[in-house]
Design an enzyme around this catalytic site. Structure first.
Site, PDB file in Angstrom:
ATOM      1  N   TYR A 141     -19.134 -16.562 -49.213  1.00  0.00           N
ATOM      2  CA  TYR A 141     -18.773 -15.805 -50.513  1.00  0.00           C
ATOM      3  C   TYR A 141     -18.045 -16.318 -51.495  1.00  0.00           C
ATOM      4  O   TYR A 141     -17.849 -15.814 -52.639  1.00  0.00           O
ATOM      5  CB  TYR A 141     -18.185 -14.371 -50.022  1.00  0.00           C
ATOM      6  CG  TYR A 141     -19.293 -13.416 -49.102  1.00  0.00           C
ATOM      7  CD1 TYR A 141     -20.495 -13.922 -48.899  1.00  0.00           C
ATOM      8  CD2 TYR A 141     -18.728 -12.399 -48.720  1.00  0.00           C
ATOM      9  CE1 TYR A 141     -21.436 -13.157 -48.125  1.00  0.00           C
ATOM     10  CE2 TYR A 141     -19.582 -11.566 -47.852  1.00  0.00           C
ATOM     11  CZ  TYR A 141     -20.855 -11.819 -47.653  1.00  0.00           C
ATOM     12  OH  TYR A 141     -21.798 -11.148 -46.907  1.00  0.00           O
ATOM     13  N   LYS A 189     -22.461 -20.105 -35.618  1.00  0.00           N
ATOM     14  CA  LYS A 189     -23.723 -20.583 -35.217  1.00  0.00           C
ATOM     15  C   LYS A 189     -23.489 -22.076 -35.049  1.00  0.00           C
ATOM     16  O   LYS A 189     -24.036 -23.000 -35.990  1.00  0.00           O
ATOM     17  CB  LYS A 189     -24.750 -20.337 -36.689  1.00  0.00           C
ATOM     18  CG  LYS A 189     -26.015 -20.703 -36.656  1.00  0.00           C
ATOM     19  CD  LYS A 189     -26.664 -19.710 -35.836  1.00  0.00           C
ATOM     20  CE  LYS A 189     -28.192 -20.192 -35.647  1.00  0.00           C
ATOM     21  NZ  LYS A 189     -28.969 -19.616 -34.657  1.00  0.00           N
ATOM     22  N   ASP A 221     -26.849 -15.076 -33.779  1.00  0.00           N
ATOM     23  CA  ASP A 221     -28.186 -14.264 -33.798  1.00  0.00           C
ATOM     24  C   ASP A 221     -28.110 -13.689 -32.224  1.00  0.00           C
ATOM     25  O   ASP A 221     -28.532 -12.378 -32.256  1.00  0.00           O
ATOM     26  CB  ASP A 221     -29.498 -15.314 -33.694  1.00  0.00           C
ATOM     27  CG  ASP A 221     -28.934 -16.512 -33.008  1.00  0.00           C
ATOM     28  OD1 ASP A 221     -28.028 -16.836 -32.551  1.00  0.00           O
ATOM     29  OD2 ASP A 221     -29.950 -17.424 -33.165  1.00  0.00           O
ATOM     30  N   ASP A 245     -19.345  -9.490 -42.041  1.00  0.00           N
ATOM     31  CA  ASP A 245     -20.039  -8.539 -42.872  1.00  0.00           C
ATOM     32  C   ASP A 245     -21.075  -7.917 -42.003  1.00  0.00           C
ATOM     33  O   ASP A 245     -21.050  -6.534 -42.134  1.00  0.00           O
ATOM     34  CB  ASP A 245     -20.065  -9.128 -44.240  1.00  0.00           C
ATOM     35  CG  ASP A 245     -20.566  -8.005 -45.407  1.00  0.00           C
ATOM     36  OD1 ASP A 245     -20.396  -6.870 -45.052  1.00  0.00           O
ATOM     37  OD2 ASP A 245     -21.033  -8.453 -46.559  1.00  0.00           O
ATOM     38  N   ASP A 249     -21.097  -4.085 -39.833  1.00  0.00           N
ATOM     39  CA  ASP A 249     -21.846  -3.020 -40.346  1.00  0.00           C
ATOM     40  C   ASP A 249     -22.980  -2.464 -39.369  1.00  0.00           C
ATOM     41  O   ASP A 249     -23.283  -1.423 -38.937  1.00  0.00           O
ATOM     42  CB  ASP A 249     -22.894  -3.278 -41.299  1.00  0.00           C
ATOM     43  CG  ASP A 249     -21.877  -2.716 -42.854  1.00  0.00           C
ATOM     44  OD1 ASP A 249     -20.758  -2.494 -42.667  1.00  0.00           O
ATOM     45  OD2 ASP A 249     -22.793  -2.842 -43.965  1.00  0.00           O
TER      46      ASP A 249
END
Ligand code: NAD
Length: 368
Positions: A141, A189, A221, A245, A249
Protein backbone atom coordinates in the site's frame (compact mmCIF):
# COMPACT_ATOMS: atom_id res chain seq x y z
CA UNK A 1 -4.83 6.17 36.83
CA UNK A 2 -4.93 9.31 34.65
CA UNK A 3 -5.94 9.17 31.01
CA UNK A 4 -6.73 11.90 28.52
CA UNK A 5 -8.81 10.74 25.59
CA UNK A 6 -9.54 12.74 22.45
CA UNK A 7 -13.04 11.77 21.33
CA UNK A 8 -13.75 12.20 17.63
CA UNK A 9 -17.27 10.90 17.12
CA UNK A 10 -17.49 11.84 13.42
CA UNK A 11 -20.46 11.19 11.16
CA UNK A 12 -23.57 9.03 10.82
CA UNK A 13 -23.76 6.42 13.57
CA UNK A 14 -20.32 7.54 14.86
CA UNK A 15 -21.77 9.85 17.57
CA UNK A 16 -24.47 7.30 18.50
CA UNK A 17 -22.07 4.43 19.19
CA UNK A 18 -19.32 6.64 20.63
CA UNK A 19 -21.77 7.99 23.24
CA UNK A 20 -22.26 4.44 24.54
CA UNK A 21 -18.51 3.68 24.49
CA UNK A 22 -17.85 6.88 26.44
CA UNK A 23 -20.46 6.04 29.02
CA UNK A 24 -18.62 2.75 29.62
CA UNK A 25 -15.25 4.51 30.01
CA UNK A 26 -16.85 7.00 32.43
CA UNK A 27 -18.32 4.12 34.44
CA UNK A 28 -14.91 2.40 34.68
CA UNK A 29 -13.34 5.69 35.83
CA UNK A 30 -16.03 6.30 38.43
CA UNK A 31 -16.17 2.75 39.78
CA UNK A 32 -12.39 2.36 39.87
CA UNK A 33 -11.54 5.88 41.08
CA UNK A 34 -9.61 6.76 37.90
CA UNK A 35 -9.13 10.22 36.47
CA UNK A 36 -10.20 10.09 32.82
CA UNK A 37 -10.68 13.31 30.88
CA UNK A 38 -12.35 13.53 27.49
CA UNK A 39 -11.70 16.23 24.90
CA UNK A 40 -14.10 16.31 21.96
CA UNK A 41 -13.00 17.16 18.43
CA UNK A 42 -14.46 17.32 14.93
CA UNK A 43 -13.49 14.97 12.13
CA UNK A 44 -15.00 13.95 8.78
CA UNK A 45 -18.18 15.45 7.32
CA UNK A 46 -19.16 17.34 10.49
CA UNK A 47 -15.70 18.95 10.46
CA UNK A 48 -16.04 19.94 6.78
CA UNK A 49 -19.41 21.55 7.51
CA UNK A 50 -18.06 23.46 10.51
CA UNK A 51 -14.57 24.39 9.31
CA UNK A 52 -14.10 23.42 5.66
CA UNK A 53 -11.52 20.76 6.54
CA UNK A 54 -12.05 17.03 7.28
CA UNK A 55 -9.29 17.21 9.92
CA UNK A 56 -9.09 20.70 11.45
CA UNK A 57 -5.80 21.69 13.08
CA UNK A 58 -7.56 21.99 16.46
CA UNK A 59 -8.61 18.33 16.23
CA UNK A 60 -5.14 17.15 15.29
CA UNK A 61 -3.57 19.20 18.10
CA UNK A 62 -6.05 17.79 20.63
CA UNK A 63 -5.34 14.25 19.38
CA UNK A 64 -1.58 14.67 19.63
CA UNK A 65 -1.98 16.13 23.11
CA UNK A 66 -3.91 13.06 24.36
CA UNK A 67 -3.01 9.59 25.61
CA UNK A 68 -5.50 7.94 23.27
CA UNK A 69 -7.85 8.86 20.44
CA UNK A 70 -11.31 7.28 20.31
CA UNK A 71 -12.87 7.67 16.88
CA UNK A 72 -16.45 6.85 15.87
CA UNK A 73 -16.74 6.76 12.08
CA UNK A 74 -16.50 9.17 9.17
CA UNK A 75 -18.36 9.39 5.86
CA UNK A 76 -21.37 11.31 4.63
CA UNK A 77 -22.99 10.82 1.22
CA UNK A 78 -23.55 14.55 0.83
CA UNK A 79 -19.82 15.00 0.19
CA UNK A 80 -19.58 12.27 -2.46
CA UNK A 81 -19.07 14.81 -5.27
CA UNK A 82 -15.88 16.20 -3.66
CA UNK A 83 -12.43 14.97 -4.74
CA UNK A 84 -11.04 12.20 -2.47
CA UNK A 85 -8.61 14.57 -0.69
CA UNK A 86 -11.51 16.83 0.40
CA UNK A 87 -13.97 14.13 1.47
CA UNK A 88 -14.67 13.10 5.09
CA UNK A 89 -12.59 9.92 4.68
CA UNK A 90 -9.51 12.07 3.99
CA UNK A 91 -9.68 13.17 7.64
CA UNK A 92 -9.37 9.55 8.73
CA UNK A 93 -6.37 8.86 6.52
CA UNK A 94 -4.71 12.07 7.70
CA UNK A 95 -5.15 11.35 11.39
CA UNK A 96 -3.94 7.75 11.01
CA UNK A 97 -0.83 9.06 9.28
CA UNK A 98 -0.25 11.85 11.81
CA UNK A 99 -0.53 9.52 14.81
CA UNK A 100 1.89 7.11 13.13
CA UNK A 101 0.63 3.77 14.49
CA UNK A 102 2.19 0.86 12.63
CA UNK A 103 0.45 -2.09 14.31
CA UNK A 104 -3.25 -2.56 13.70
CA UNK A 105 -4.96 -4.88 16.20
CA UNK A 106 -8.19 -6.60 15.20
CA UNK A 107 -9.74 -9.21 17.50
CA UNK A 108 -11.98 -11.86 15.98
CA UNK A 109 -14.07 -13.58 18.62
CA UNK A 110 -16.89 -16.11 18.42
CA UNK A 111 -19.61 -15.22 20.90
CA UNK A 112 -21.58 -18.42 21.67
CA UNK A 113 -24.79 -16.37 21.95
CA UNK A 114 -24.29 -15.09 18.40
CA UNK A 115 -23.41 -18.39 16.75
CA UNK A 116 -26.53 -18.13 14.57
CA UNK A 117 -25.26 -14.79 13.15
CA UNK A 118 -22.14 -16.32 11.62
CA UNK A 119 -22.34 -18.05 8.24
CA UNK A 120 -19.98 -20.69 9.70
CA UNK A 121 -21.32 -23.61 11.74
CA UNK A 122 -21.13 -23.18 15.55
CA UNK A 123 -18.88 -26.25 15.91
CA UNK A 124 -16.38 -24.51 13.58
CA UNK A 125 -16.43 -21.08 15.24
CA UNK A 126 -16.61 -22.40 18.83
CA UNK A 127 -13.84 -21.03 21.11
CA UNK A 128 -12.39 -18.72 18.44
CA UNK A 129 -10.39 -15.87 19.94
CA UNK A 130 -7.89 -14.50 17.42
CA UNK A 131 -5.97 -11.25 17.62
CA UNK A 132 -4.72 -10.05 14.24
CA UNK A 133 -1.61 -7.87 14.33
CA UNK A 134 -1.38 -6.26 10.92
CA UNK A 135 1.57 -4.12 9.83
CA UNK A 136 -0.05 -0.88 8.74
CA UNK A 137 2.53 1.51 7.31
CA UNK A 138 4.53 -0.61 4.87
CA UNK A 139 4.12 -3.19 2.14
CA UNK A 140 2.19 -2.91 -1.08
CA UNK A 141 0.00 0.00 0.00
CA UNK A 142 2.95 2.34 0.49
CA UNK A 143 5.90 0.91 -1.50
CA UNK A 144 7.43 2.86 -4.39
CA UNK A 145 7.49 2.81 -7.35
CA UNK A 146 3.77 2.87 -7.92
CA UNK A 147 2.09 4.07 -11.10
CA UNK A 148 -0.45 3.35 -13.83
CA UNK A 149 0.65 4.21 -17.35
CA UNK A 150 -2.59 4.50 -19.30
CA UNK A 151 -0.74 4.80 -22.62
CA UNK A 152 1.15 1.53 -22.29
CA UNK A 153 -1.58 -0.12 -20.23
CA UNK A 154 0.90 -1.09 -17.56
CA UNK A 155 0.72 -0.54 -13.79
CA UNK A 156 2.99 -1.29 -10.87
CA UNK A 157 2.91 -1.44 -7.07
CA UNK A 158 5.78 -2.44 -4.85
CA UNK A 159 5.72 -4.68 -1.82
CA UNK A 160 8.68 -3.51 0.19
CA UNK A 161 9.69 -4.05 3.83
CA UNK A 162 12.82 -3.25 5.78
CA UNK A 163 14.04 -5.52 8.56
CA UNK A 164 13.36 -2.78 11.13
CA UNK A 165 9.74 -2.45 10.03
CA UNK A 166 9.24 -6.18 10.54
CA UNK A 167 11.10 -6.22 13.88
CA UNK A 168 8.93 -3.54 15.49
CA UNK A 169 5.59 -5.10 14.56
CA UNK A 170 6.83 -8.62 15.37
CA UNK A 171 7.81 -7.47 18.87
CA UNK A 172 4.29 -6.16 19.43
CA UNK A 173 2.81 -9.50 18.32
CA UNK A 174 5.10 -11.52 20.63
CA UNK A 175 4.50 -9.17 23.59
CA UNK A 176 0.74 -9.50 23.14
CA UNK A 177 0.92 -13.27 22.66
CA UNK A 178 2.93 -13.63 25.86
CA UNK A 179 -0.06 -12.18 27.74
CA UNK A 180 -2.52 -14.44 25.90
CA UNK A 181 -2.28 -18.10 24.82
CA UNK A 182 1.40 -17.76 23.89
CA UNK A 183 1.25 -18.56 20.20
CA UNK A 184 2.14 -16.42 17.18
CA UNK A 185 1.19 -17.49 13.66
CA UNK A 186 3.17 -15.43 11.16
CA UNK A 187 1.57 -15.27 7.71
CA UNK A 188 3.54 -14.69 4.50
CA UNK A 189 4.06 -15.99 0.99
CA UNK A 190 7.69 -17.04 1.47
CA UNK A 191 7.50 -19.77 -1.19
CA UNK A 192 7.19 -17.06 -3.88
CA UNK A 193 8.08 -13.59 -2.56
CA UNK A 194 11.50 -12.37 -1.42
CA UNK A 195 9.84 -9.77 0.77
CA UNK A 196 8.11 -12.63 2.58
CA UNK A 197 11.45 -14.46 2.96
CA UNK A 198 12.83 -11.37 4.72
CA UNK A 199 9.62 -11.26 6.81
CA UNK A 200 9.91 -14.94 7.81
CA UNK A 201 13.64 -14.77 8.63
CA UNK A 202 13.16 -11.66 10.75
CA UNK A 203 10.14 -13.00 12.67
CA UNK A 204 12.03 -16.25 13.33
CA UNK A 205 14.96 -14.28 14.72
CA UNK A 206 12.75 -12.11 16.98
CA UNK A 207 10.96 -15.23 18.29
CA UNK A 208 14.20 -16.25 20.03
CA UNK A 209 13.66 -13.36 22.49
CA UNK A 210 10.29 -14.87 23.50
CA UNK A 211 11.04 -18.50 24.42
CA UNK A 212 7.65 -18.96 26.11
CA UNK A 213 5.80 -18.10 22.89
CA UNK A 214 5.39 -20.72 20.15
CA UNK A 215 5.93 -19.47 16.60
CA UNK A 216 4.44 -21.08 13.52
CA UNK A 217 4.55 -19.88 9.91
CA UNK A 218 1.66 -20.18 7.46
CA UNK A 219 1.41 -19.29 3.80
CA UNK A 220 -1.34 -16.75 3.21
CA UNK A 221 -3.34 -18.92 0.81
CA UNK A 222 -3.55 -21.89 3.17
CA UNK A 223 -4.13 -19.52 6.10
CA UNK A 224 -7.26 -18.19 4.35
CA UNK A 225 -8.60 -21.76 4.46
CA UNK A 226 -7.41 -22.60 7.99
CA UNK A 227 -9.24 -19.54 9.38
CA UNK A 228 -12.49 -20.89 7.99
CA UNK A 229 -11.79 -24.52 8.96
CA UNK A 230 -10.22 -24.37 12.41
CA UNK A 231 -10.17 -20.77 13.66
CA UNK A 232 -9.76 -21.87 17.29
CA UNK A 233 -6.21 -23.01 16.47
CA UNK A 234 -4.98 -19.42 16.27
CA UNK A 235 -4.05 -16.96 18.99
CA UNK A 236 -2.05 -13.98 17.64
CA UNK A 237 -1.82 -13.79 13.85
CA UNK A 238 1.01 -11.54 12.67
CA UNK A 239 1.08 -10.40 9.07
CA UNK A 240 1.95 -7.67 6.61
CA UNK A 241 -0.36 -4.92 5.43
CA UNK A 242 -2.19 -6.43 2.42
CA UNK A 243 -2.51 -9.97 3.81
CA UNK A 244 -3.71 -8.56 7.15
CA UNK A 245 -6.30 -6.37 5.46
CA UNK A 246 -7.83 -9.37 3.72
CA UNK A 247 -7.51 -11.99 6.47
CA UNK A 248 -8.86 -9.77 9.26
CA UNK A 249 -11.97 -9.01 7.19
CA UNK A 250 -12.36 -12.70 6.37
CA UNK A 251 -12.17 -13.56 10.07
CA UNK A 252 -14.70 -10.81 10.86
CA UNK A 253 -17.47 -13.10 9.61
CA UNK A 254 -16.76 -15.46 12.52
CA UNK A 255 -18.20 -12.86 14.92
CA UNK A 256 -21.23 -12.35 12.72
CA UNK A 257 -21.67 -8.58 12.35
CA UNK A 258 -19.61 -5.58 11.38
CA UNK A 259 -21.20 -3.80 14.35
CA UNK A 260 -19.38 -6.12 16.77
CA UNK A 261 -15.79 -5.51 15.64
CA UNK A 262 -13.31 -3.27 17.50
CA UNK A 263 -9.82 -2.18 16.45
CA UNK A 264 -6.78 -0.33 17.71
CA UNK A 265 -3.74 1.06 15.97
CA UNK A 266 -0.74 1.25 18.24
CA UNK A 267 2.98 1.94 18.19
CA UNK A 268 2.83 5.59 17.07
CA UNK A 269 2.77 8.90 18.94
CA UNK A 270 -0.77 8.28 20.24
CA UNK A 271 -2.83 5.09 19.95
CA UNK A 272 -5.94 5.31 17.79
CA UNK A 273 -9.05 3.29 18.65
CA UNK A 274 -11.98 2.85 16.27
CA UNK A 275 -14.71 0.32 15.62
CA UNK A 276 -14.19 -1.39 12.26
CA UNK A 277 -17.49 -0.25 10.76
CA UNK A 278 -18.18 2.98 8.89
CA UNK A 279 -20.76 5.72 9.42
CA UNK A 280 -23.64 3.48 8.18
CA UNK A 281 -25.74 6.33 6.72
CA UNK A 282 -28.52 3.81 5.97
CA UNK A 283 -29.32 3.41 9.69
CA UNK A 284 -27.99 6.68 11.18
CA UNK A 285 -30.47 8.33 13.53
CA UNK A 286 -32.76 5.27 13.73
CA UNK A 287 -31.42 3.83 17.03
CA UNK A 288 -30.53 0.61 15.19
CA UNK A 289 -26.73 0.92 15.34
CA UNK A 290 -24.99 -1.77 17.34
CA UNK A 291 -22.75 0.01 19.89
CA UNK A 292 -20.89 -3.18 20.94
CA UNK A 293 -18.04 -2.69 18.42
CA UNK A 294 -17.47 0.79 19.88
CA UNK A 295 -17.81 -0.50 23.46
CA UNK A 296 -15.29 -3.30 22.76
CA UNK A 297 -13.06 -0.59 21.26
CA UNK A 298 -13.29 1.22 24.61
CA UNK A 299 -12.13 -2.02 26.25
CA UNK A 300 -9.07 -1.89 24.00
CA UNK A 301 -8.38 1.68 25.22
CA UNK A 302 -8.40 0.33 28.77
CA UNK A 303 -6.06 -2.53 27.86
CA UNK A 304 -3.57 -0.85 25.54
CA UNK A 305 -3.47 2.78 26.72
CA UNK A 306 -4.58 2.69 30.36
CA UNK A 307 -2.97 -0.63 31.33
CA UNK A 308 -6.26 -1.60 33.04
CA UNK A 309 -6.41 -5.23 31.92
CA UNK A 310 -8.90 -6.26 34.60
CA UNK A 311 -11.30 -3.49 33.61
CA UNK A 312 -10.87 -4.26 29.91
CA UNK A 313 -11.86 -7.86 30.65
CA UNK A 314 -14.77 -6.70 32.78
CA UNK A 315 -16.13 -4.69 29.82
CA UNK A 316 -15.68 -7.67 27.48
CA UNK A 317 -17.40 -9.97 29.97
CA UNK A 318 -20.26 -7.48 30.33
CA UNK A 319 -20.73 -7.66 26.55
CA UNK A 320 -20.79 -11.48 26.73
CA UNK A 321 -23.32 -11.27 29.53
CA UNK A 322 -25.81 -9.01 27.74
CA UNK A 323 -25.59 -11.21 24.65
CA UNK A 324 -26.17 -14.32 26.78
CA UNK A 325 -29.15 -12.54 28.35
CA UNK A 326 -30.64 -12.28 24.85
CA UNK A 327 -30.37 -8.54 24.14
CA UNK A 328 -29.87 -7.82 20.43
CA UNK A 329 -29.64 -4.86 18.11
CA UNK A 330 -31.17 -5.44 14.67
CA UNK A 331 -27.90 -6.53 12.98
CA UNK A 332 -27.47 -9.51 15.35
CA UNK A 333 -31.12 -10.37 15.96
CA UNK A 334 -31.31 -14.00 14.91
CA UNK A 335 -31.95 -17.08 16.97
CA UNK A 336 -35.62 -17.28 17.86
CA UNK A 337 -37.92 -16.25 20.68
CA UNK A 338 -35.42 -15.87 23.45
CA UNK A 339 -33.95 -12.66 22.00
CA UNK A 340 -35.06 -9.17 22.88
CA UNK A 341 -34.57 -6.36 20.38
CA UNK A 342 -33.04 -3.22 21.86
CA UNK A 343 -31.94 0.19 20.59
CA UNK A 344 -28.37 1.49 20.53
CA UNK A 345 -28.93 3.32 23.79
CA UNK A 346 -30.65 0.42 25.55
CA UNK A 347 -27.83 -1.94 24.56
CA UNK A 348 -25.34 0.56 26.04
CA UNK A 349 -27.36 0.69 29.27
CA UNK A 350 -27.43 -3.11 29.59
CA UNK A 351 -23.64 -3.32 29.20
CA UNK A 352 -23.25 -0.48 31.71
CA UNK A 353 -25.37 -2.34 34.24
CA UNK A 354 -23.56 -5.66 33.75
CA UNK A 355 -20.22 -3.88 34.09
CA UNK A 356 -21.24 -2.06 37.27
CA UNK A 357 -22.37 -5.36 38.83
CA UNK A 358 -19.11 -7.08 37.97
CA UNK A 359 -16.91 -4.23 39.24
CA UNK A 360 -19.02 -4.02 42.44
CA UNK A 361 -18.56 -7.75 42.96
CA UNK A 362 -14.81 -7.44 42.46
CA UNK A 363 -14.57 -4.57 44.92
CA UNK A 364 -16.60 -6.34 47.58
CA UNK A 365 -14.35 -9.41 47.20
CA UNK A 366 -11.32 -7.15 47.74
CA UNK A 367 -12.94 -5.65 50.81
CA UNK A 368 -13.48 -9.06 52.46
P1 NAD B 1 -20.50 0.77 6.82
O1 NAD B 1 -19.58 0.01 7.69
O2 NAD B 1 -20.82 2.13 7.24
O3 NAD B 1 -21.87 -0.06 6.63
C1 NAD B 1 -21.95 -1.33 5.98
C2 NAD B 1 -23.25 -2.02 6.42
O4 NAD B 1 -23.13 -2.46 7.76
C3 NAD B 1 -24.47 -1.11 6.38
O5 NAD B 1 -25.59 -1.84 5.99
C4 NAD B 1 -24.61 -0.67 7.83
O6 NAD B 1 -25.95 -0.34 8.19
C5 NAD B 1 -24.11 -1.88 8.59
N1 NAD B 1 -23.48 -1.46 9.84
C6 NAD B 1 -22.27 -0.87 9.98
N2 NAD B 1 -22.01 -0.62 11.26
C7 NAD B 1 -23.09 -1.07 11.95
C8 NAD B 1 -23.41 -1.07 13.33
N3 NAD B 1 -22.59 -0.58 14.29
N4 NAD B 1 -24.60 -1.59 13.71
C9 NAD B 1 -25.43 -2.12 12.78
N5 NAD B 1 -25.18 -2.14 11.47
C10 NAD B 1 -24.01 -1.61 11.05
O7 NAD B 1 -19.83 0.78 5.37
P2 NAD B 1 -20.31 1.50 4.04
O8 NAD B 1 -21.81 1.52 3.96
O9 NAD B 1 -19.53 0.90 2.96
O10 NAD B 1 -19.80 3.01 4.19
C11 NAD B 1 -20.61 4.09 4.71
C12 NAD B 1 -19.71 5.30 4.90
O11 NAD B 1 -18.74 5.02 5.92
C13 NAD B 1 -18.92 5.67 3.64
O12 NAD B 1 -18.86 7.08 3.58
C14 NAD B 1 -17.53 5.07 3.90
O13 NAD B 1 -16.52 5.77 3.22
C15 NAD B 1 -17.42 5.25 5.40
N6 NAD B 1 -16.52 4.31 6.07
C16 NAD B 1 -15.85 4.80 7.14
C17 NAD B 1 -15.06 3.94 7.89
C18 NAD B 1 -14.41 4.49 9.11
O14 NAD B 1 -14.78 5.56 9.56
N7 NAD B 1 -13.48 3.77 9.72
C19 NAD B 1 -14.96 2.59 7.55
C20 NAD B 1 -15.69 2.11 6.46
C21 NAD B 1 -16.48 2.99 5.73
Amino acid sequence: MRLKVAVLAGDGIGPEVTREALSILRAVAELGGHDFTFVEGLIGGVAITATGSPLPTATLDAALDSDAVLLGAVGDNKFNSLTPDKRPEAGLLQIRQALGGFANLRPSIAYPALSASSPLRPEVTKDTDILFVRELLGGLYFGAPRWWNKETNEAINTMRYTRDEVVRVARIAFELASKRRKKVTSVDKANVLEVSQLWRATVTEIAKDYPDVTLEHQLVDSMAMHIMNIPRNFDVVLTENLFGDILSDEAGVITGSLGMLPSATIGGAVNLYEPVHGSAPDIAGTGKANPLGAILTAAMVLRHSAGLEQDARAVEQAVHKVLEAGYRTADIARGGDSVQMVSTQQMGKHVHQALAESIDRRQSLHAV
